[in-house]
Design an enzyme around this catalytic site. Structure first.
Site, mmCIF file in Angstrom:
data_model
loop_
_atom_site.group_PDB
_atom_site.id
_atom_site.type_symbol
_atom_site.label_atom_id
_atom_site.label_comp_id
_atom_site.label_asym_id
_atom_site.label_seq_id
_atom_site.Cartn_x
_atom_site.Cartn_y
_atom_site.Cartn_z
ATOM 1 N N GLY A 145 0.807 -1.203 0.000
ATOM 2 C CA GLY A 145 0.000 0.000 0.000
ATOM 3 C C GLY A 145 0.841 1.254 0.000
ATOM 4 O O GLY A 145 1.313 1.728 -1.037
ATOM 5 N N CYS A 146 1.064 1.813 1.188
ATOM 6 C CA CYS A 146 1.714 3.118 1.291
ATOM 7 C C CYS A 146 3.193 3.087 0.922
ATOM 8 O O CYS A 146 3.725 4.077 0.427
ATOM 9 C CB CYS A 146 1.507 3.675 2.687
#
Length: 223
Positions: free
Chosen positions: A151-152
């Site tokens: 994700g991030c």
């Protein structure tokens, strides 16, 4: 398609070149907040090994006087600032400003002079002043740690490349909730966006190339 076939496809496409670190690297730790490193939070998982590995890297950077920057995700009580992301991932609603889940994992030992950016999106660049901070510090490359790999971390790795910052991703210093997305995204990050290396190699590169920036350097992307 087997792993070997996949490797050959990527080799034929000539992906996975090496970028390396510059002379003025910074360490960027993305979202190692309690909400992601504590399995008691719906978003979290036991990331003890990854946090401890990152602490080793941070201590090395601190000894060298290199910039250290942290991010965390935090939303207002009404979650309006979470926009579609909170609708897509309702458990993000746990990350309300002022809650324990937004606080950095204390094992990282953040110092008072180390910048903390509160973000509302996946990339550490989206809606933040990270690019301006890196420029003002004279940073020319980044060692990227944190959660989650799929994700991030991935989103930030993409934007680091697009902003002109070569990046290292020490595989021991990034984590995810499950092994398959973690490994798949490390493979993709290495192929397209950053250098995925061992913690030991990252430490060696910091020791050999890193030094405290003496003056802001003009960033190539800023013209």
């Amino acid at each position: 398609m087997t792993d070997e076939q996949t490797r050959r496809v990527y080799e034929r496409a000539r992906m996975g070149g090496r970028l390396g670190l510059g002379e003025r690297p910074a360490v960027l730790v993305v979202d190692f907040s309690c909400g992601f490193t504590d399995p008691e939070c719906p978003l979290g998982a036991d990331m003890t090994a990854e946090v401890e590995a990152t602490r080793r890297l941070l201590d090395a950077a601190r000894r060298r006087g290199l910039p250290v920057i942290f991010t965390t995700i935090g939303f207002e009580e009404n979650l309006v600032d979470g926009a579609l992301w909170v609708r897509k991932v309702p458990s993000l609603g746990e990350l309300r400003l002022g809650s324990r889940w937004v606080e950095l994992d204390p094992r990282l030992g953040r110092r008072e002079d180390e910048t903390l950016i509160v973000k509302k999106g996946a990339s550490a660049f989206f809606g933040t002043n990270l690019a301006a901070i890196l420029t003002s510090l004279g940073v020319d490359s980044v060692v990227l740690c944190g959660a989650t790999t799929s994700g991030c971390v991935r989103a930030t790795a993409v934007d680091l490349l697009q902003h002109g910052y070569p990046a290292l991703v020490p595989r021991e210093c990034v984590g995810d909730r499950a092994a398959p997305p973690h490994e798949a995204n490390l493979f993709d990050i290495q192929a397209k966006y950053a250098d995925v290396v061992s913690l030991e190699e990252a430490l060696e590169q910091l020791e050999s190339t890193g030094r405290r920036p003496s003056a802001p350097a003009q960033h190539p992307a800023e013209g």
